[in-house]
Design an enzyme around this catalytic site. Structure first.
Site, short mmCIF file in Angstrom:
data_model
loop_
_atom_site.label_atom_id
_atom_site.label_comp_id
_atom_site.label_asym_id
_atom_site.label_seq_id
_atom_site.Cartn_x
_atom_site.Cartn_y
_atom_site.Cartn_z
N ARG A 9 45.32 95.84 27.79
CA ARG A 9 46.78 95.93 27.61
C ARG A 9 47.28 97.35 27.45
O ARG A 9 48.42 97.66 27.77
CB ARG A 9 47.20 95.07 26.42
N ASP B 246 27.52 82.82 15.54
CA ASP B 246 27.37 84.16 16.14
C ASP B 246 25.95 84.39 16.67
O ASP B 246 25.78 85.04 17.70
CB ASP B 246 27.72 85.22 15.09
N HIS C 186 21.54 83.21 20.54
CA HIS C 186 20.34 84.04 20.63
C HIS C 186 19.09 83.34 20.07
O HIS C 186 18.04 83.31 20.71
CB HIS C 186 20.51 85.36 19.88
C1 BG6 Z 1 25.80 89.85 19.07
C2 BG6 Z 1 26.41 89.41 17.79
O1 BG6 Z 1 25.78 88.81 20.01
O2 BG6 Z 1 24.47 90.29 18.86
C3 BG6 Z 1 26.37 90.53 16.76
O3 BG6 Z 1 27.75 89.02 18.01
C4 BG6 Z 1 24.97 91.05 16.61
O4 BG6 Z 1 26.88 90.08 15.51
C5 BG6 Z 1 24.37 91.39 17.97
O5 BG6 Z 1 25.02 92.23 15.80
C6 BG6 Z 1 22.91 91.74 17.85
O6 BG6 Z 1 22.43 92.22 19.07
P1 BG6 Z 1 21.21 93.24 19.14
O7 BG6 Z 1 20.96 93.39 20.60
O8 BG6 Z 1 21.67 94.49 18.47
O9 BG6 Z 1 20.10 92.58 18.42
#
Ligand code: BG6
Length: 489
Positions: A49, A235, A240
């Site tokens: 934006r 999250d 993950h």
């Molecule tokens: C993200 C989360 O998907 O992954 C974050 O939203 C987190 O909260 C991050 O810090 C961690 O990723 P990495 O690659 O640093 O382990």
């Protein structure tokens, strides 16, 4: 993977001034450009934006790239060339009337692949897709990349998937989980399916339990507004950690191709034993960091973080005992754990094998007499296998020793960032490392009752001091079954 892509494309980044674009996407594109993986005619158009012109946007990007690429990797001449690929256009995605301008800007490359990267809030995904469609941009050559979080629950994820699906065919939708782009995560697949050694042992007859930990030392890093609504379960665990679990537990796919790999992962998600009702108290721990310290530095409590509600009940730590109800894994607990503001940054998968059936060398000599495979993803990437060996000297006293493989040393090559790999996969149209709609929904189907169970019991998350290893209850969760987290405390 080292060749230049033969595909010329327009990469359109929605949310072009945001955190993800600046910290991850643009640095990844810079590396892809530097290492000559992008087609010479590939262009990047960032949208947001803010009323900026391309020059001031480029300056902003230059500042971030020089900060986020590894030390010594920022090169002014490379940047100047990369900047020529990069344009900026102010655009409010919620306003359909602004999209004809975008269509016009992309007109010149009508025959090119178009990657629409939605690095925005998920609430904007559906409108963005509709508006792209309305100006004819959602055609055969378009690919849409969706960043997590995809929804807040099964219902909201379905809604987003329906809306995106009404515009883009599933084969054009790339749902990113950047953990799948990490070298070490792919190495897990190489380890399992490129070696005959482990497969016969990779089952309940030989494995005692599995630990998957993703611990971070950072707090919410200015993302309090988003995080306070999400919490660690949405999250990190929904995506993950469950993806890592799938890669550890899945059967060998028939081919290393998108549908085959994703079918196997989905079967694991469907075999997860539900945790609901009273089980939530027995098999889960949620925590929230209070003030603490690490190496003498004072750390704030979660509820003092910017944009976080002072009475927040959001969890910044989760530990779970997960069971997979299938032949291979029945009876093997998978312990999952993630937290912010922890004592140490580490992401690792621990495969703990069963003890020897009989102690030939007597009790107490060389306890614990089991082997352990540790696949470490962060901060360094390594695999280590602990073996029992005889301690030098007289008598048969055994001691644990480790066989260590550090990938940085073994390959002596720069490790790609997950986003480099994944962006190139999108350009090439390879969805193997992206999540399919049914996987996302199966993950939510399992996660929703846990969150519901927490809400129903009205308990606040357990406090843990920032800079610590999380709430004591997370240790008790394992102790009950005679296990312990593998930490060097
Ligand atoms: C993200 C989360 O998907 O992954 C974050 O939203 C987190 O909260 C991050 O810090 C961690 O990723 P990495 O690659 O640093 O382990």
């Amino acid at each position: 993977m080292s060749a230049q892509s033969s595909i010329a494309c327009d990469i359109v980044v929605f949310g072009g001034t945001g955190d993800l674009a600046m910290r991850k996407l643009l640095p990844a594109l810079y590396y892809l450009h530097r290492d000559r993986h992008l087609h010479a005619d590939t262009r990047v158009l960032a949208l947001a934006r803010a009323r900026l012109d391309t020059d001031s946007y480029r300056q902003q990007v230059r500042r971030h790239i020089s900060q986020y690429v590894a030390q010594g990797d920022f090169d002014e001449a490379v940047w100047q060339q990369f900047a020529q690929r990069l344009d900026y256009m102010p655009l409010d995605v919620s306003q359909r009337v602004e999209f004809p301008r975008l269509a016009k800007a992309l007109e010149a490359g009508a025959e090119r692949v178009r990657v629409f990267y939605l690095a925005t809030f998920p609430e904007l995904f559906a409108a963005t897709a509709r508006h792209l469609h309305s100006v004819g941009l959602a055609d055969e050559r378009a690919r849409i990349v969706l960043e997590k979080p995809l929804g807040q629950s099964l219902e909201s994820a379905r809604q987003i998937n329906d809306e995106i699906g009404s515009v883009f065919d599933e084969s054009k939708v790339f749902r990113i989980d950047h953990y799948l782009g990490k070298e070490a995560v792919q190495n897990l697949l190489a380890l399992r399916f490129g070696n005959a050694l482990f497969e016969p042992l990779w089952r309940n007859a030989h494995i005692d339990h599995v630990q998957i930990s993703v611990l971070e030392t950072v707090g919410v890093e200015g993302r309090g507004g988003y995080y306070d609504q999400a919490g660690a379960m949405r999250d990190m665990v929904q995506n993950h950690l469950l993806q890592l679990l799938c890669l550890v537990a899945m059967e060998a796919p028939v081919h290393f191709e998108p549908e085959a790999v994703r079918n196997e992962k989905r079967k694991i998600l469907e075999a997860l034993r539900p945790i609901s009702g009273m089980d939530v108290q027995d098999r889960t721990v949620r925590g929230q960091y209070s003030k603490g310290s690490r190496a003498g530095e004072a750390l704030p409590a979660y509820y003092f973080e910017k944009s976080v509600d002072h009475d927040s009940n959001t969890e910044t730590f989760v530990a779970l005992q997960v069971e997979i109800d299938n032949w291979r894994w029945a009876g093997v607990p998978f312990y999952l754990r993630t937290g912010k503001s922890m004592a140490q940054r580490k992401s690792e998968i621990v495969i703990q094998f069963k003890s020897v059936p009989y102690r030939l060398f007597g009790e107490g000599r060389g306890s614990p007499m089991h082997n352990r495979l540790v696949i470490r993803l962060q901060p360094d990437e390594s695999i280590s296998l602990s073996l029992m060996a005889k301690s030098p000297g007289r008598g048969m006293s055994l001691q644990e020793v480790e066989l260590d493989l550090n990938f940085a040393e073994a390959f002596n090559k720069r490790r790609w960032d997950a986003y480099e790999r994944l962006l190139l996969d999108v350009i090439e149209g390879d969805a193997t490392l992206f999540m399919r709609r049914d996987e996302i929904e199966a993950a939510w189907r399992w996660v929703d009752p846990v969150i519901q169970g927490w809400q129903d019991c009205y308990r606040s998350p357990k406090r843990y001091a920032a800079g610590s290893w999380g709430p004591d209850a997370a240790d008790s969760l394992l102790e009950r079954s005679g296990h312990a987290w593998l930490d060097e405390r």
